[in-house]
Design an enzyme around this catalytic site. Structure first.
Site, PDB file in Angstrom:
ATOM      1  N   SER A  77       0.975  -0.981  -0.404  1.00 48.73           N
ATOM      2  CA  SER A  77       0.104   0.401   0.109  1.00 48.73           C
ATOM      3  C   SER A  77       0.349   1.016   0.026  1.00 48.73           C
ATOM      4  CB  SER A  77      -0.640  -0.402   1.240  1.00 48.73           C
ATOM      5  OG  SER A  77      -1.140   0.799   0.975  1.00 48.73           O
ATOM      6  N   ASP A 310      -3.385   6.047  -3.172  1.00 48.81           N
ATOM      7  CA  ASP A 310      -2.121   5.390  -2.170  1.00 48.81           C
ATOM      8  C   ASP A 310      -1.640   4.716  -3.480  1.00 48.81           C
ATOM      9  OD1 ASP A 310      -3.856   3.634  -2.458  1.00 48.81           O
ATOM     10  OD2 ASP A 310      -2.972   2.676  -0.247  1.00 48.81           O
ATOM     11  N   ASP A 312      -1.746   1.151  -4.106  1.00 48.54           N
ATOM     12  CA  ASP A 312      -2.287   0.006  -4.186  1.00 48.54           C
ATOM     13  C   ASP A 312      -3.303   0.815  -4.415  1.00 48.54           C
ATOM     14  OD1 ASP A 312      -3.336   0.351  -2.085  1.00 48.54           O
ATOM     15  OD2 ASP A 312      -3.524  -1.491  -1.106  1.00 48.54           O
ATOM     16  N   GLU A 406     -12.604   5.776   6.394  1.00 45.70           N
ATOM     17  CA  GLU A 406     -11.665   6.221   7.312  1.00 45.70           C
ATOM     18  C   GLU A 406     -11.508   7.372   6.982  1.00 45.70           C
ATOM     19  OE1 GLU A 406      -9.162   2.524   9.383  1.00 45.70           O
ATOM     20  OE2 GLU A 406      -9.336   2.814   7.473  1.00 45.70           O
ATOM     21  N   ALA A 407     -10.986   7.908   8.181  1.00 45.64           N
ATOM     22  CA  ALA A 407     -10.360   9.905   7.541  1.00 45.64           C
ATOM     23  C   ALA A 407      -9.586   9.778   6.470  1.00 45.64           C
ATOM     24  CB  ALA A 407     -10.063  10.590   8.758  1.00 45.64           C
ATOM     25  N   ASN A 408      -8.161   8.389   6.856  1.00 44.07           N
ATOM     26  CA  ASN A 408      -7.529   8.258   5.746  1.00 44.07           C
ATOM     27  C   ASN A 408      -7.487   8.104   4.721  1.00 44.07           C
ATOM     28  OD1 ASN A 408      -7.797   5.487   5.808  1.00 44.07           O
ATOM     29  ND2 ASN A 408      -5.649   4.742   7.208  1.00 44.07           N
ATOM     30  N   ALA A 526      -2.896   1.050  20.426  1.00 37.44           N
ATOM     31  CA  ALA A 526      -1.225   0.758  19.065  1.00 37.44           C
ATOM     32  C   ALA A 526      -1.818   0.339  17.701  1.00 37.44           C
ATOM     33  CB  ALA A 526      -0.812  -0.957  20.432  1.00 37.44           C
ATOM     34  N   SER A 527      -0.862   0.789  16.945  1.00 33.77           N
ATOM     35  CA  SER A 527      -0.875   0.790  15.370  1.00 33.77           C
ATOM     36  C   SER A 527      -0.907  -0.871  15.180  1.00 33.77           C
ATOM     37  CB  SER A 527       0.781   1.575  14.718  1.00 33.77           C
ATOM     38  OG  SER A 527       0.605   1.228  13.777  1.00 33.77           O
ATOM     39  N   ARG A 534      -0.428   5.170  18.500  1.00 29.36           N
ATOM     40  CA  ARG A 534      -0.298   6.263  18.172  1.00 29.36           C
ATOM     41  C   ARG A 534      -1.239   6.895  19.113  1.00 29.36           C
ATOM     42  NH1 ARG A 534       0.958   5.829  12.993  1.00 29.36           N
ATOM     43  NH2 ARG A 534       0.570   3.942  11.889  1.00 29.36           N
TER      44      ARG A 534
HETATM   45  C1  16G Z   1      -4.485  -1.023   7.215  1.00 28.50           C
HETATM   46  C2  16G Z   1      -5.784  -0.701   7.368  1.00 28.50           C
HETATM   47  C3  16G Z   1      -6.175   0.605   7.094  1.00 28.50           C
HETATM   48  C4  16G Z   1      -6.170   1.419   8.304  1.00 28.50           C
HETATM   49  C5  16G Z   1      -4.772   1.337   9.175  1.00 28.50           C
HETATM   50  C6  16G Z   1      -4.467   1.679  10.382  1.00 28.50           C
HETATM   51  C7  16G Z   1      -7.135  -1.935   5.548  1.00 28.50           C
HETATM   52  C8  16G Z   1      -7.040  -2.130   4.293  1.00 28.50           C
HETATM   53  N1  16G Z   1      -6.203  -1.142   5.634  1.00 28.50           N
HETATM   54  O1  16G Z   1      -3.584   0.149   6.259  1.00 28.50           O
HETATM   55  O2  16G Z   1      -7.745   0.242   7.240  1.00 28.50           O
HETATM   56  O3  16G Z   1      -6.689   2.483   8.553  1.00 28.50           O
HETATM   57  O4  16G Z   1      -4.581  -0.220   8.704  1.00 28.50           O
HETATM   58  O5  16G Z   1      -3.098   1.453  10.608  1.00 28.50           O
HETATM   59  O6  16G Z   1      -7.905  -2.543   6.576  1.00 28.50           O
HETATM   60  P1  16G Z   1      -2.496   1.707  12.098  1.00 28.50           P
HETATM   61  O7  16G Z   1      -3.034   0.183  12.196  1.00 28.50           O
HETATM   62  O8  16G Z   1      -0.946   1.728  11.947  1.00 28.50           O
HETATM   63  O9  16G Z   1      -3.130   3.256  12.459  1.00 28.50           O
HETATM   64 MG    MG Z   2      -3.675   1.409   0.544  1.00 30.69          MG
END
Ligand code: 16G
Ligand code: MG
Length: 561
Positions: A77, A310, A312, A406-408, A526-527, A534
């Site tokens: 991604s 992004d 992908d 999601e905000a992202n 936790a990420s 985070r």
């Molecule tokens: C992944 C997730 C995304 C989420 C992100 C959070 C999928 C396809 N992608 O990229 O939805 O916003 O993780 O990342 O599920 P984090 O846990 O590192 O904050």
């Molecule tokens: Mg992606």
């Protein structure tokens, strides 16, 4: 026959043993602990051989379980060029069921056992539990793979091909392995679903199928429109797979419509080192600034529309500069609210009396977007845990028309037959054309782009008017390295911590300090994709946000040392 005996009778144990031996002795990955998380396995590509072996084994079990095609998407991604990763795709386009994530995680971690026999035994125990009560004896092995443009992706797909060509003893089972080459993640979801629903076992002409399904309806909408507020759409492809796919679209676009011009930027996917660097949806969202290749003068012109995909192409962010050069971020919250507003505007008042329309967000949604949804749009809003599969699930469970983002920038809209029937009864032609653009299987940057552009056209507004609907609360998202992020346990959809003990009390005190605004909010989680926690904070001013972040960071340090 028991599951283990059956598997022993069909598996090419010699192949598994030689692969195991070469992987288990590899010092690079044997010291890692692997976790199949929200986005599958993702890390530096050189560490991925064991996780890929485990992913192939779980895909093998999953296709036996379902008797249908299972997909493997090779991508990391928005991660930097040297990373890679993969996740599996279910027959109807969903993600691997959560109950199976622990199986693939255990298989990956047991490759580090030094004995093949012990590993094989673990694998059979897992397989027996996973395949319990399922008839696996008469099912074929059916696999679809796709990959992004990363340098390491070809090597990883070659491993998959080798695995599925070798894993079953000759004449014991038929294996159908289809390689779709370089595709976006949502395209692979789409194609797996299509194979399943139409019971197709031969390879499709993917660009043709995909573009007929979503692109043609978009052209139809454009050609019927009389919009006047913008003329050109700039798409930042993050130097990734979006460029490969959109290059084809751009050509046919020119021939089919003169209502909108498309210009692709950051399309150099052949230079592997450029992927996601200074461009793409994650860069724009995180840094809140224009990507490489978009000048401020260009971005200030209201007749131009800008978006970034992004690496992908499963998420998208729009943006603009206002007349004072302020950056206007049009993220997932803005897309969700725009789509909600559009559904309301294009339907009669009583339409929603017996059909539920609502929005699903995560804790990262800006507080003012949530207030706008409940107070201005008067729609139901639900909070889900991070990860698109959680939002998708909640949208399906709670709403007949569920908008989730999601905000992202990850998200889409799902709807059921109740809605479609009513749409037909009420003869809502414009909305009927519009819903054809939606890829319900998964959040998809390309189809989300069509959806948003179609709405702007139908409402005849530009990015500036879209941005003026509400004002975001100042906010910041930072990360912090901690000794052990698995100690951080959350509840209330990740908005509160139950562990480490006492930390939530400290955060509560920080956000409710006497001089703090009522709108102040902060949470820590936790990420799932990086070895960090985070910290998110929002408040009525940036100074107050920064003060909260500083204090929360200190509280985390106190709680973890
Ligand atoms: C992944 C997730 C995304 C989420 C992100 C959070 C999928 C396809 N992608 O990229 O939805 O916003 O993780 O990342 O599920 P984090 O846990 O590192 O904050
Ligand atoms: Mg992606």
């Amino acid at each position: 026959m028991s599951t283990s005996l059956f598997l022993k009778s069909i598996l090419n144990i010699d192949y598994l043993k030689s692969t195991f031996n070469s992987l288990a002795s590899n010092p690079i990955s044997s010291s890692e602990t692997f976790v199949y998380g929200t986005s599958g396995f993702r890390m530096h590509n050189e560490k991925l051989d064991i996780p890929l072996f485990a992913t192939c084994l779980i895909t093998f079990l999953r296709t036996l379980y379902c008797g249908e095609f299972i997909g493997i998407m090779i991508t990391a991604s928005h991660n930097p060029p040297q990373d890679n990763g993969f996740k599996t795709i279910e027959p109807k386009g969903e993600m691997l069921p959560q109950s199976w994530e622990k199986y693939v995680t255990s298989i990956a971690n047991s490759v580090k056992e030094d004995q093949f026999d012990t590993f094989l035994n673990t694998f059979f125990v897992i397989a027996s539990e996973a395949l319990k009560d399922v008839d696996i004896y008469n099912k074929d092995i059916k696999i679809i793979v796709g990959r992004d443009t990363r340098e390491s992706s070809y090597r990883l797909v070659t491993f998959c091909k080798q695995f599925f060509n070798s894993v079953v003893k000759i004449f014991q089972k038929s294996v159908n392995f289809i390689d779709y080459g370089v595709v976006t993640t949502p395209q692979l979801h789409f194609i797996v679903r299509k194979h399943t629903l139409l019971k197709q076992s031969n390879k499709y002409d993917l660009p043709k199928e995909y573009f007929n399904e979503f692109f043609q309806p978009f052209i139809n909408i454009l050609n019927k429109s009389t919009h006047s507020k913008f003329k050109k759409l700039y798409i930042d492809c993050a130097n990734g797979v979006g460029a490969v796919q959109l290059n084809q679209l751009k050509e046919s676009f020119k021939n089919k419509t003169d209502k909108l011009e498309i210009e692709l930027i950051n399309t150099d996917y052949k230079d592997f080192s450029k992927l996601n660097v200074d461009c793409g949806a994650d860069f724009v969202k995180t840094n809140q600034k224009l990507p490489q290749g978009v000048s401020p003068a260009l971005a200030m012109n209201p007749e131009n529309l800008f978006c970034s995909l992004d690496g992908d192409a499963d998420r998208i962010i729009f943006y603009a500069l206002d007349e004072n050069s302020n950056f206007c971020l049009l993220d997932g919250d803005r897309m969700a609210t725009l789509i909600g507003e559009y559904f309301i505007k294009k339907t009669p008042k009583n339409f929603w009396e017996d059909i539920k329309l609502g929005i699903v967000q995560t804790a990262y949604a800006n507080g003012n977007s949530t207030s706008y949804i409940t107070e201005e749009l008067k729609l139901d809003v639900k909070c889900a845990k991070t990860g698109v599969k959680n939002l998708h699930h909640d949208a399906v469970e709670n709403f007949d028309v569920g908008i989730y983002f999601e905000a992202n920038g990850h998200g889409t809209v799902i709807f059921n037959d109740l809605f479609i029937t009513k749409l037909k009864q009420e003869n809502l032609t414009e909305l009927s054309l519009f819903v054809n653009l939606i890829n319900q299987a998964v959040g998809d940057a390309i189809t989300d782009m069509f959806v948003i552009v179609a709405i702007l056209i139908h409402l005849d507004i530009n990015a500036k008017t879209w941005f003026s609907k509400y004002t975001d609360l100042p906010n910041r998202l930072v990360k912090c390295v901690v000794p052990d992020r698995t100690q951080f346990k959350t509840f209330d959809f990740e908005r509160q911590l139950s562990k480490p003990e006492g930390l939530q009390d400290s955060i509560n005190q920080i956000v409710s300090a006497p001089n703090s605004s009522k709108k102040t909010r902060s949470f820590v989680r936790a990420s799932g994709t990086e070895d960090v926690v985070r910290i998110y904070a929002e408040s009525s001013s940036m100074e107050s946000v920064d003060a909260v972040i500083t204090e929360v960071l200190k509280a985390i340090e106190d709680a973890t040392t």
